[in-house]
Design a protein around this motif. Structure first.
Motif, PDB file in Angstrom:
ATOM      1  N   GLU A   1       1.021  -2.013   0.015  1.00 35.07           N
ATOM      2  CA  GLU A   1      -0.142  -0.120  -0.036  1.00 35.07           C
ATOM      3  C   GLU A   1       1.128   0.863  -0.103  1.00 35.07           C
ATOM      4  OE1 GLU A   1      -2.946   2.500  -0.550  1.00 35.07           O
ATOM      5  OE2 GLU A   1      -3.292   0.418  -1.045  1.00 35.07           O
ATOM      6  N   LEU A   2       1.664   1.039   1.013  1.00 30.18           N
ATOM      7  CA  LEU A   2       3.254   2.776   1.415  1.00 30.18           C
ATOM      8  C   LEU A   2       3.687   2.473  -0.712  1.00 30.18           C
ATOM      9  CD1 LEU A   2       4.880   1.770   4.012  1.00 30.18           C
ATOM     10  CD2 LEU A   2       2.894   3.279   3.490  1.00 30.18           C
ATOM     11  N   TYR A   3       3.695   1.131  -1.226  1.00 34.91           N
ATOM     12  CA  TYR A   3       4.205   1.700  -2.822  1.00 34.91           C
ATOM     13  C   TYR A   3       3.466   1.863  -3.531  1.00 34.91           C
ATOM     14  CZ  TYR A   3       7.639  -1.429  -0.368  1.00 34.91           C
ATOM     15  OH  TYR A   3       8.967  -2.450   0.311  1.00 34.91           O
ATOM     16  N   ARG A   4       1.928   1.643  -3.690  1.00 37.78           N
ATOM     17  CA  ARG A   4       1.380   2.115  -4.696  1.00 37.78           C
ATOM     18  C   ARG A   4       0.716   3.927  -4.059  1.00 37.78           C
ATOM     19  NH1 ARG A   4      -3.499   3.952  -4.144  1.00 37.78           N
ATOM     20  NH2 ARG A   4      -3.789   3.756  -1.993  1.00 37.78           N
ATOM     21  N   LEU A   5       1.104   3.847  -3.091  1.00 37.64           N
ATOM     22  CA  LEU A   5       1.120   5.470  -2.331  1.00 37.64           C
ATOM     23  C   LEU A   5       2.288   6.579  -3.064  1.00 37.64           C
ATOM     24  CD1 LEU A   5      -0.220   5.607   0.957  1.00 37.64           C
ATOM     25  CD2 LEU A   5      -1.444   6.079  -1.237  1.00 37.64           C
ATOM     26  N   PHE A   6       3.447   6.017  -2.990  1.00 37.73           N
ATOM     27  CA  PHE A   6       4.491   6.865  -3.093  1.00 37.73           C
ATOM     28  C   PHE A   6       5.925   5.593  -3.967  1.00 37.73           C
ATOM     29  CE2 PHE A   6       3.011   8.023   1.112  1.00 37.73           C
ATOM     30  CZ  PHE A   6       2.963   9.498   0.866  1.00 37.73           C
ATOM     31  N   PRO A   7       5.306   4.899  -5.636  1.00 37.51           N
ATOM     32  CA  PRO A   7       5.784   4.647  -5.829  1.00 37.51           C
ATOM     33  C   PRO A   7       7.621   4.412  -5.701  1.00 37.51           C
ATOM     34  CG  PRO A   7       3.668   5.185  -7.525  1.00 37.51           C
ATOM     35  CD  PRO A   7       4.356   6.353  -6.660  1.00 37.51           C
ATOM     36  N   ASP A   8       7.757   5.579  -5.912  1.00 39.59           N
ATOM     37  CA  ASP A   8       9.887   6.000  -6.558  1.00 39.59           C
ATOM     38  C   ASP A   8      10.216   5.550  -4.828  1.00 39.59           C
ATOM     39  OD1 ASP A   8       8.017   8.092  -4.306  1.00 39.59           O
ATOM     40  OD2 ASP A   8      10.286   9.395  -4.356  1.00 39.59           O
ATOM     41  N   ILE A   9       9.529   4.591  -3.489  1.00 38.94           N
ATOM     42  CA  ILE A   9      10.051   4.048  -1.782  1.00 38.94           C
ATOM     43  C   ILE A   9       9.413   2.676  -2.717  1.00 38.94           C
ATOM     44  CG2 ILE A   9       9.413   6.716  -1.098  1.00 38.94           C
ATOM     45  CD1 ILE A   9       6.948   4.270  -0.017  1.00 38.94           C
ATOM     46  N   THR A  10       9.571   2.195  -3.426  1.00 39.63           N
ATOM     47  CA  THR A  10       9.436   0.564  -3.829  1.00 39.63           C
ATOM     48  C   THR A  10      11.045  -0.044  -4.328  1.00 39.63           C
ATOM     49  OG1 THR A  10       7.535   1.110  -5.671  1.00 39.63           O
ATOM     50  CG2 THR A  10       8.712  -0.244  -5.651  1.00 39.63           C
ATOM     51  N   PRO A  11      11.494  -0.697  -3.560  1.00 40.36           N
ATOM     52  CA  PRO A  11      12.303  -1.577  -3.887  1.00 40.36           C
ATOM     53  C   PRO A  11      12.804  -2.138  -4.706  1.00 40.36           C
ATOM     54  CG  PRO A  11      11.710  -2.055  -1.553  1.00 40.36           C
ATOM     55  CD  PRO A  11      10.529  -2.143  -2.452  1.00 40.36           C
ATOM     56  N   ASP A  12      14.156  -1.705  -5.607  1.00 36.73           N
ATOM     57  CA  ASP A  12      14.362  -2.061  -6.969  1.00 36.73           C
ATOM     58  C   ASP A  12      14.092  -2.775  -7.241  1.00 36.73           C
ATOM     59  OD1 ASP A  12      15.508   1.074  -7.709  1.00 36.73           O
ATOM     60  OD2 ASP A  12      17.472   0.230  -6.902  1.00 36.73           O
ATOM     61  N   GLU A  13      13.990  -4.423  -6.793  1.00 36.18           N
ATOM     62  CA  GLU A  13      13.724  -5.363  -6.193  1.00 36.18           C
ATOM     63  C   GLU A  13      12.775  -6.019  -6.964  1.00 36.18           C
ATOM     64  OE1 GLU A  13      15.087  -5.021  -1.998  1.00 36.18           O
ATOM     65  OE2 GLU A  13      15.564  -4.273  -3.840  1.00 36.18           O
ATOM     66  N   LEU A  14      11.905  -5.359  -6.170  1.00 45.82           N
ATOM     67  CA  LEU A  14      10.640  -5.353  -6.422  1.00 45.82           C
ATOM     68  C   LEU A  14       9.417  -5.246  -7.947  1.00 45.82           C
ATOM     69  CD1 LEU A  14       9.085  -5.305  -3.001  1.00 45.82           C
ATOM     70  CD2 LEU A  14       9.255  -6.854  -4.318  1.00 45.82           C
ATOM     71  N   LYS A  15      10.785  -3.564  -8.648  1.00 49.30           N
ATOM     72  CA  LYS A  15      10.972  -3.443  -9.732  1.00 49.30           C
ATOM     73  C   LYS A  15      10.511  -4.310 -10.736  1.00 49.30           C
ATOM     74  CE  LYS A  15      11.812   1.619  -8.602  1.00 49.30           C
ATOM     75  NZ  LYS A  15      12.196   2.415  -8.281  1.00 49.30           N
ATOM     76  N   GLY A  16      10.007  -4.172 -11.679  1.00 45.95           N
ATOM     77  CA  GLY A  16       9.859  -4.827 -12.905  1.00 45.95           C
ATOM     78  C   GLY A  16      10.993  -4.689 -13.644  1.00 45.95           C
ATOM     79  N   ASP A  17      11.474  -5.765 -14.535  1.00 50.07           N
ATOM     80  CA  ASP A  17      12.389  -5.511 -15.229  1.00 50.07           C
ATOM     81  C   ASP A  17      12.999  -4.294 -16.515  1.00 50.07           C
ATOM     82  OD1 ASP A  17      12.810  -8.433 -15.292  1.00 50.07           O
ATOM     83  OD2 ASP A  17      12.124  -9.116 -16.316  1.00 50.07           O
ATOM     84  N   PRO A  18      13.713  -3.977 -16.061  1.00 48.07           N
ATOM     85  CA  PRO A  18      14.156  -2.792 -16.406  1.00 48.07           C
ATOM     86  C   PRO A  18      14.325  -2.393 -18.300  1.00 48.07           C
ATOM     87  CG  PRO A  18      16.532  -3.814 -16.567  1.00 48.07           C
ATOM     88  CD  PRO A  18      15.148  -4.348 -15.508  1.00 48.07           C
ATOM     89  N   PRO A  19      13.320  -1.070 -18.619  1.00 48.31           N
ATOM     90  CA  PRO A  19      13.024  -1.982 -20.286  1.00 48.31           C
ATOM     91  C   PRO A  19      14.253  -1.970 -21.377  1.00 48.31           C
ATOM     92  CG  PRO A  19      13.095   0.811 -19.476  1.00 48.31           C
ATOM     93  CD  PRO A  19      13.650   0.358 -18.250  1.00 48.31           C
ATOM     94  N   LYS A  20      14.248  -2.591 -22.446  1.00 50.02           N
ATOM     95  CA  LYS A  20      15.424  -2.826 -22.906  1.00 50.02           C
ATOM     96  C   LYS A  20      15.820  -2.121 -24.027  1.00 50.02           C
ATOM     97  CE  LYS A  20      14.954  -7.582 -22.235  1.00 50.02           C
ATOM     98  NZ  LYS A  20      14.325  -9.217 -21.961  1.00 50.02           N
ATOM     99  N   SER A  21      17.583  -1.666 -23.824  1.00 50.22           N
ATOM    100  CA  SER A  21      17.600  -0.617 -25.432  1.00 50.22           C
ATOM    101  C   SER A  21      17.684  -1.437 -26.396  1.00 50.22           C
ATOM    102  CB  SER A  21      19.386  -0.566 -24.558  1.00 50.22           C
ATOM    103  OG  SER A  21      19.544   0.052 -23.200  1.00 50.22           O
ATOM    104  N   LYS A  22      17.437  -0.764 -27.360  1.00 48.82           N
ATOM    105  CA  LYS A  22      17.781  -1.253 -28.359  1.00 48.82           C
ATOM    106  C   LYS A  22      19.065  -0.411 -29.254  1.00 48.82           C
ATOM    107  CE  LYS A  22      12.668   0.094 -28.791  1.00 48.82           C
ATOM    108  NZ  LYS A  22      11.231   0.625 -29.911  1.00 48.82           N
TER     109      LYS A  22
END
Length: 82
Positions: free
Chosen positions: A61-82
């Motif tokens: 719930e805290l991550y939903r309110l403040f997405p920037d505090i979501t730990p990196d390991e819980l974030k999705g895969d980073p966008p792939k470079s082209k």
């Protein structure tokens, strides 16, 4: 709720999860000594699991309110470079 307050709460929740994990490991190591039966362990772990789930839901719930505090390991895969 302010962002820094949410960040501190999430940090404390992480500590709670670590403590809950330590409780389970402590109990697990005391089954062979007879301090705790397998059935007692299962019952206790059920309650610890419910507590763990509650802390995770709170953090989410805290991550939903403040997405920037979501730990990196819980974030999705980073966008792939082209």
């Amino acid at each position: 709720m302010k962002r820094d307050f949410a960040l501190r709460i999430d940090s404390l929740l992480g500590g709670v999860r670590s403590s809950l994990d330590a409780i389970v490991e402590y109990m697990r190591h005391h089954i062979p000594s007879g301090d705790l039966s397998d059935e007692e362990f299962k019952k206790c772990v059920h309650f610890v699991g419910k507590s763990m789930h509650g802390t995770i839901e709170f953090s989410n719930e805290l991550y939903r309110l403040f997405p920037d505090i979501t730990p990196d390991e819980l974030k999705g895969d980073p966008p792939k470079s082209k």
